[in-house]
Design a protein around this motif. Structure first.
Motif, PDB file in Angstrom:
ATOM      1  N   ARG A 130       4.347 -81.215  13.897  1.00  0.00           N
ATOM      2  CA  ARG A 130       4.282 -79.764  13.696  1.00  0.00           C
ATOM      3  C   ARG A 130       4.327 -79.431  12.204  1.00  0.00           C
ATOM      4  O   ARG A 130       5.252 -79.828  11.502  1.00  0.00           O
ATOM      5  N   TYR A 131       3.360 -78.684  11.741  1.00  0.00           N
ATOM      6  CA  TYR A 131       3.330 -78.261  10.344  1.00  0.00           C
ATOM      7  C   TYR A 131       4.303 -77.103  10.132  1.00  0.00           C
ATOM      8  O   TYR A 131       4.321 -76.116  10.892  1.00  0.00           O
ATOM      9  N   VAL A 132       5.141 -77.244   9.111  1.00  0.00           N
ATOM     10  CA  VAL A 132       6.010 -76.155   8.683  1.00  0.00           C
ATOM     11  C   VAL A 132       5.898 -76.023   7.165  1.00  0.00           C
ATOM     12  O   VAL A 132       5.691 -77.009   6.454  1.00  0.00           O
ATOM     13  N   SER A 133       6.023 -74.801   6.701  1.00  0.00           N
ATOM     14  CA  SER A 133       5.952 -74.539   5.266  1.00  0.00           C
ATOM     15  C   SER A 133       6.949 -73.450   4.932  1.00  0.00           C
ATOM     16  O   SER A 133       7.032 -72.425   5.641  1.00  0.00           O
ATOM     17  N   GLY A 152       8.082 -72.316  -5.600  1.00  0.00           N
ATOM     18  CA  GLY A 152       8.551 -73.522  -4.937  1.00  0.00           C
ATOM     19  C   GLY A 152       8.125 -73.596  -3.488  1.00  0.00           C
ATOM     20  O   GLY A 152       7.732 -72.586  -2.876  1.00  0.00           O
ATOM     21  N   TYR A 153       8.168 -74.806  -2.935  1.00  0.00           N
ATOM     22  CA  TYR A 153       7.834 -75.066  -1.531  1.00  0.00           C
ATOM     23  C   TYR A 153       8.791 -76.083  -0.947  1.00  0.00           C
ATOM     24  O   TYR A 153       9.231 -77.017  -1.619  1.00  0.00           O
ATOM     25  N   ALA A 154       9.080 -75.901   0.333  1.00  0.00           N
ATOM     26  CA  ALA A 154       9.702 -76.933   1.147  1.00  0.00           C
ATOM     27  C   ALA A 154       8.864 -77.059   2.408  1.00  0.00           C
ATOM     28  O   ALA A 154       8.062 -76.181   2.721  1.00  0.00           O
ATOM     29  N   GLY A 155       9.026 -78.157   3.140  1.00  0.00           N
ATOM     30  CA  GLY A 155       8.279 -78.307   4.379  1.00  0.00           C
ATOM     31  C   GLY A 155       7.434 -79.559   4.417  1.00  0.00           C
ATOM     32  O   GLY A 155       7.606 -80.492   3.612  1.00  0.00           O
ATOM     33  N   SER A 156       6.491 -79.586   5.354  1.00  0.00           N
ATOM     34  CA  SER A 156       5.733 -80.796   5.675  1.00  0.00           C
ATOM     35  C   SER A 156       5.110 -81.452   4.452  1.00  0.00           C
ATOM     36  O   SER A 156       5.233 -82.665   4.251  1.00  0.00           O
ATOM     37  N   PHE A 205       8.589 -68.447   5.916  1.00  0.00           N
ATOM     38  CA  PHE A 205       8.612 -69.647   6.744  1.00  0.00           C
ATOM     39  C   PHE A 205       7.403 -69.576   7.681  1.00  0.00           C
ATOM     40  O   PHE A 205       7.264 -68.618   8.445  1.00  0.00           O
ATOM     41  N   ARG A 206       6.554 -70.591   7.653  1.00  0.00           N
ATOM     42  CA  ARG A 206       5.417 -70.671   8.574  1.00  0.00           C
ATOM     43  C   ARG A 206       5.641 -71.847   9.511  1.00  0.00           C
ATOM     44  O   ARG A 206       5.846 -72.972   9.063  1.00  0.00           O
ATOM     45  N   ASN A 251      -1.099 -68.961  -0.664  1.00  0.00           N
ATOM     46  CA  ASN A 251      -0.527 -70.261  -1.021  1.00  0.00           C
ATOM     47  C   ASN A 251      -1.245 -70.922  -2.189  1.00  0.00           C
ATOM     48  O   ASN A 251      -2.408 -70.619  -2.483  1.00  0.00           O
ATOM     49  N   ASP A 252      -0.551 -71.846  -2.845  1.00  0.00           N
ATOM     50  CA  ASP A 252      -1.193 -72.738  -3.798  1.00  0.00           C
ATOM     51  C   ASP A 252      -2.299 -73.510  -3.068  1.00  0.00           C
ATOM     52  O   ASP A 252      -2.210 -73.774  -1.859  1.00  0.00           O
ATOM     53  N   ALA A 253      -3.321 -73.928  -3.805  1.00  0.00           N
ATOM     54  CA  ALA A 253      -4.431 -74.656  -3.187  1.00  0.00           C
ATOM     55  C   ALA A 253      -3.971 -75.950  -2.516  1.00  0.00           C
ATOM     56  O   ALA A 253      -4.533 -76.359  -1.498  1.00  0.00           O
ATOM     57  N   ALA A 254      -2.960 -76.597  -3.055  1.00  0.00           N
ATOM     58  CA  ALA A 254      -2.474 -77.837  -2.441  1.00  0.00           C
ATOM     59  C   ALA A 254      -1.888 -77.582  -1.056  1.00  0.00           C
ATOM     60  O   ALA A 254      -1.897 -78.468  -0.197  1.00  0.00           O
ATOM     61  N   GLU A 255      -1.385 -76.363  -0.846  1.00  0.00           N
ATOM     62  CA  GLU A 255      -0.797 -76.007   0.450  1.00  0.00           C
ATOM     63  C   GLU A 255      -1.849 -75.448   1.395  1.00  0.00           C
ATOM     64  O   GLU A 255      -1.839 -75.728   2.600  1.00  0.00           O
TER      65      GLU A 255
END
Length: 482
Positions: A128-131, A143-147, A187-188, A344-348
């Motif tokens: 499951r993808y979470v961001s 900043g980012y946390a998640g998958s 939170f996604r 989102n950032d392109a990486a996300e």
């Protein structure tokens, strides 16, 4: 793609006014203008101020609807409280342009004035993808946390304001610093299908948000200073723009790269604690401010038309990021917010967007029917999932439709019909294409169409959409069939 150096040089002038260039008013140099140099006019300052301030004002408008006005129809929860929505966005959600209807959202607006806040993310099934996206009042993704970044094993993170310099206590896996005192955490949580909703609710229940004092068990949370928040109205945005910006700046300490424009804004009465009062200005000055706003809006529209790279009728770019990414490029930041605030950032995630078909003709559901066909081996290359979402071309909001379908995404692939060659065709039109094709129908508005793809956690190998707009994978063009 817009040339950042050119934008930085011309943002202060907005409409490329020669006198500003002659005065050396480019980026931080504006704060060091030589004595006797030509000063920008009120109109020029207002134009630059509109471009600089639009993301802050748009952000305040969303915060007002979500946190401060329980009667807004969009209200979510008070500050420092997570609001879980075990649903996806629909046409009834109107506060945010181009809303994401892919993933159930959890959101929390943080008030970081008194003390840091601590965010805890539970362990989540690796499939499951979470961001968890941290975005501040400047609309910087800080900043980012998640998958993608920290994995699905969970973690506890401290979010601090721009003037907090305390120690990091035990039990904290990372620290994220907001450039403003108010900040949004998004939170996604991926939803696989309608039957998966209860599982999403369990994940959402594991998201936690606590003041640092509560996390440490050192007593009651500290109270924050009382603010008088101005009532926000989209209908009065043009008339009240600088009043809203004046307030937003109170919660946004000036960064080094923006001190020059802050100094100029003071000349029209905009700045922390100044209290913008346009009605107290001379009529001629008021007219200059209004004209400057229009100049800024025109410059922004020009920039929006140039954002990204044109690929088969889709515009693909990388418009979102942190403060270092924008580096004082206010026009790019304003364009990003206008395209879809909190992207989102392109990486996300990468967001190809289309208003035209593959031949460059405007998409219009009142006049034509369209198809979008992905070859058998040409689906968007992602680590998580992809989607194609339909919006009203005028409002950039989701549209009411008879089957309550706002997008088609990769989790729906098993239910879609494939062609004989293994390709998948989506039918983009306002009326049903018929029972045999309805599984692949993406309902369109009775008017201008705006389509947005979302590629979550795009792959970096081959094929890839990265770098955004210049990668080895390209989205197929939209074909007019009638």
């Amino acid at each position: 793609m817009l040339n950042r150096r050119d934008l930085l040089r011309t943002t202060a002038a907005t409409a490329l006014v020669p006198t500003l260039a002659a005065a050396g008013l480019s980026g931080p140099a504006l704060a060091e203008t030589a004595p006797g140099a030509t000063q920008p006019s009120l109109r020029q300052i207002a134009a630059a101020g509109f471009i600089y301030g639009l993301p802050l004002v748009m952000n305040y408008g969303v915060m007002f609807d979500y946190v401060l006005d329980p009667k807004s129809g969009q209200w979510k929860a008070p500050f420092n409280t997570i609001s879980n929505e075990a649903r996806v966005f629909t046409y009834r959600d109107t506060s945010i342009v181009t809303p994401n209807s892919d993933t159930p959202y959890s959101m929390a607006w943080l008030d970081l004035r008194a003390e840091p806040m601590v965010v805890t993310v539970p362990p989540v099934d690796p499939k499951r993808y979470v961001s968890v996206q941290f975005v501040d009042g400047n609309t910087y993704n800080y900043g980012y946390a998640g998958s993608r970044t920290t994995g699905n094993g969970g973690g506890t993170y401290m979010v601090v304001g721009p003037r907090w310099f305390g120690r990091t206590p035990p039990g904290i896996d990372g620290v994220f610093r907001s450039s403003t005192f108010f900040s949004l955490v998004i939170f996604r949580t991926q939803l696989f299908d309608a039957g998966d909703l209860d599982n999403v609710k369990k994940v959402q229940a594991g998201y936690q948000l606590r003041p640092l004092s509560t996390f440490l068990g050192t007593g009651e949370p500290k109270p924050a200073q009382h603010f008088r928040y101005p009532a926000f109205s989209k209908d009065r945005l043009d008339q009240e723009f600088f009043a809203y910006l004046d307030f937003a700046l109170r919660a946004a300490p000036a960064r080094p790269e923006e001190r020059w424009i802050r100094e100029q804004l003071k000349r029209i009465g905009v700045g922390p604690e100044r209290g913008f009062r346009v009605h107290e200005m001379a009529e001629a000055d008021q007219a200059e401010i209004v004209a400057g706003l229009k100049d800024g809006q025109a410059r922004l529209e020009e920039a929006l038309a140039k954002i990204g790279t044109d690929v088969n009728g889709w515009r693909i770019g990388s418009e979102f990021g942190d403060a270092e990414f924008f580096h004082g490029d206010w026009l790019l930041r304003a364009a990003a917010a206008k395209l879809g605030i909190y992207g989102n950032d392109a990486a996300e995630a990468v967001y190809p967007a289309a208003r035209t078909d593959k031949d460059g003709q405007p998409l219009d559901g009142s006049k034509h029917r369209y198809t979008l066909t992905f070859p058998k081996d040409g689906l968007p290359p992602v680590n998580a999932f992809w989607s194609v979402t339909m919006y009203d071309g005028n409002t950039q909001l989701l549209i009411k439709n008879p089957i309550d379908r706002y997008l088609i995404n990769s989790p729906m692939l098993p239910s879609l019909k494939t062609n004989a060659d293994g390709s998948v065709t989506l039918y983009i039109q306002k009326d049903s294409p018929g029972a045999d094709k309805q599984a692949n129908w993406l309902p369109a508005p009775d008017g201008p169409i705006y389509l947005v793809m979302r590629l979550y956690w795009p792959k970096t190998g081959n094929p890839s959409i990265l770098p955004a707009g210049k990668g080895t994978w390209q989205p197929p063009g939209i074909v007019r069939v009638a």
